[in-house]
Design a protein around this motif. Sequence first.
Motif, PDB file in Angstrom:
ATOM      1  N   ASP A  60       0.827  -1.208   0.000  1.00 12.17           N
ATOM      2  CA  ASP A  60       0.000   0.000   0.000  1.00 12.17           C
ATOM      3  C   ASP A  60       0.863   1.260   0.000  1.00 12.17           C
ATOM      4  OD1 ASP A  60      -2.508  -1.206  -0.034  1.00 12.17           O
ATOM      5  OD2 ASP A  60      -2.686  -1.233   2.149  1.00 12.17           O
ATOM      6  N   THR A  61       1.896   1.261   0.824  1.00 15.40           N
ATOM      7  CA  THR A  61       2.769   2.426   0.940  1.00 15.40           C
ATOM      8  C   THR A  61       3.504   2.703  -0.363  1.00 15.40           C
ATOM      9  OG1 THR A  61       3.072   2.051   3.308  1.00 15.40           O
ATOM     10  CG2 THR A  61       4.725   3.411   2.203  1.00 15.40           C
ATOM     11  N   ILE A  62       4.131   1.666  -0.924  1.00 10.58           N
ATOM     12  CA  ILE A  62       4.905   1.863  -2.156  1.00 10.58           C
ATOM     13  C   ILE A  62       3.995   2.232  -3.326  1.00 10.58           C
ATOM     14  CG2 ILE A  62       6.458   0.768  -3.831  1.00 10.58           C
ATOM     15  CD1 ILE A  62       7.745   1.474  -1.115  1.00 10.58           C
ATOM     16  N   MET A  63       2.859   1.587  -3.440  1.00  7.93           N
ATOM     17  CA  MET A  63       1.958   1.893  -4.545  1.00  7.93           C
ATOM     18  C   MET A  63       1.401   3.321  -4.423  1.00  7.93           C
ATOM     19  SD  MET A  63       2.222  -0.657  -6.532  1.00  7.93           S
ATOM     20  CE  MET A  63       0.853  -0.713  -7.678  1.00  7.93           C
ATOM     21  N   SER A  64       1.124   3.747  -3.201  1.00  4.30           N
ATOM     22  CA  SER A  64       0.679   5.115  -2.984  1.00  4.30           C
ATOM     23  C   SER A  64       1.777   6.108  -3.357  1.00  4.30           C
ATOM     24  CB  SER A  64       0.279   5.299  -1.519  1.00  4.30           C
ATOM     25  OG  SER A  64      -0.011   6.638  -1.248  1.00  4.30           O
ATOM     26  N   CYS A  65       2.995   5.805  -2.956  1.00  5.17           N
ATOM     27  CA  CYS A  65       4.124   6.680  -3.285  1.00  5.17           C
ATOM     28  C   CYS A  65       4.429   6.666  -4.781  1.00  5.17           C
ATOM     29  CB  CYS A  65       5.353   6.287  -2.479  1.00  5.17           C
ATOM     30  SG  CYS A  65       5.185   6.715  -0.738  1.00  5.17           S
ATOM     31  N   ASN A  66       4.179   5.542  -5.437  1.00  5.18           N
ATOM     32  CA  ASN A  66       4.327   5.500  -6.897  1.00  5.18           C
ATOM     33  C   ASN A  66       3.426   6.550  -7.544  1.00  5.18           C
ATOM     34  OD1 ASN A  66       6.299   3.601  -7.572  1.00  5.18           O
ATOM     35  ND2 ASN A  66       4.888   1.891  -7.364  1.00  5.18           N
ATOM     36  N   SER A  67       2.200   6.637  -7.072  1.00  7.91           N
ATOM     37  CA  SER A  67       1.254   7.605  -7.628  1.00  7.91           C
ATOM     38  C   SER A  67       1.635   9.037  -7.255  1.00  7.91           C
ATOM     39  CB  SER A  67      -0.158   7.326  -7.108  1.00  7.91           C
ATOM     40  OG  SER A  67      -0.600   6.078  -7.556  1.00  7.91           O
ATOM     41  N   LYS A  68       1.962   9.234  -5.998  1.00  8.57           N
ATOM     42  CA  LYS A  68       2.221  10.588  -5.501  1.00  8.57           C
ATOM     43  C   LYS A  68       3.529  11.176  -6.018  1.00  8.57           C
ATOM     44  CE  LYS A  68       2.199  13.238  -1.235  1.00  8.57           C
ATOM     45  NZ  LYS A  68       1.964  13.213   0.190  1.00  8.57           N
ATOM     46  N   TYR A  69       4.580  10.340  -6.096  1.00  4.50           N
ATOM     47  CA  TYR A  69       5.912  10.843  -6.447  1.00  4.50           C
ATOM     48  C   TYR A  69       6.414  10.349  -7.805  1.00  4.50           C
ATOM     49  CZ  TYR A  69       5.859  11.886  -1.477  1.00  4.50           C
ATOM     50  OH  TYR A  69       5.519  12.337  -0.231  1.00  4.50           O
ATOM     51  N   ASN A  70       5.563   9.624  -8.546  1.00  5.40           N
ATOM     52  CA  ASN A  70       5.951   9.100  -9.860  1.00  5.40           C
ATOM     53  C   ASN A  70       7.258   8.309  -9.785  1.00  5.40           C
ATOM     54  OD1 ASN A  70       5.529   8.679 -12.593  1.00  5.40           O
ATOM     55  ND2 ASN A  70       6.741  10.463 -13.171  1.00  5.40           N
TER      56      ASN A  70
END
Length: 103
Positions: A60-70
Amino acid sequence: LRPGMMVKELSLTKPTFEYHKLTNYGHFGRPDLNLPWEILKDRTILLSGSTGQIGVCFIDTIMSCNSKYNLNCRIIALGRNKNKAISRIGHYLESDLLNFVQY
């Protein structure tokens, strides 16, 4: 990466921030932590136990950061039960950034 190279590449012996702050009140939406997510840009992470509580939180954390920080950070998620993976992380399985591997 091998464990020794991970320590070197991610500068874990000389962190640029205090990791223990992550244990208090979570980290989402906390700009005061200034977490260096960019070190994960274009990396691939192999995660064992991906359907457990910690594994799902990590995904969840990494996938969220993928979206937020590309970040374009890919996860190879290992697990024993594909049905459990579908129920816990199924909403990410269509993403090119997550690959579940049953063992």
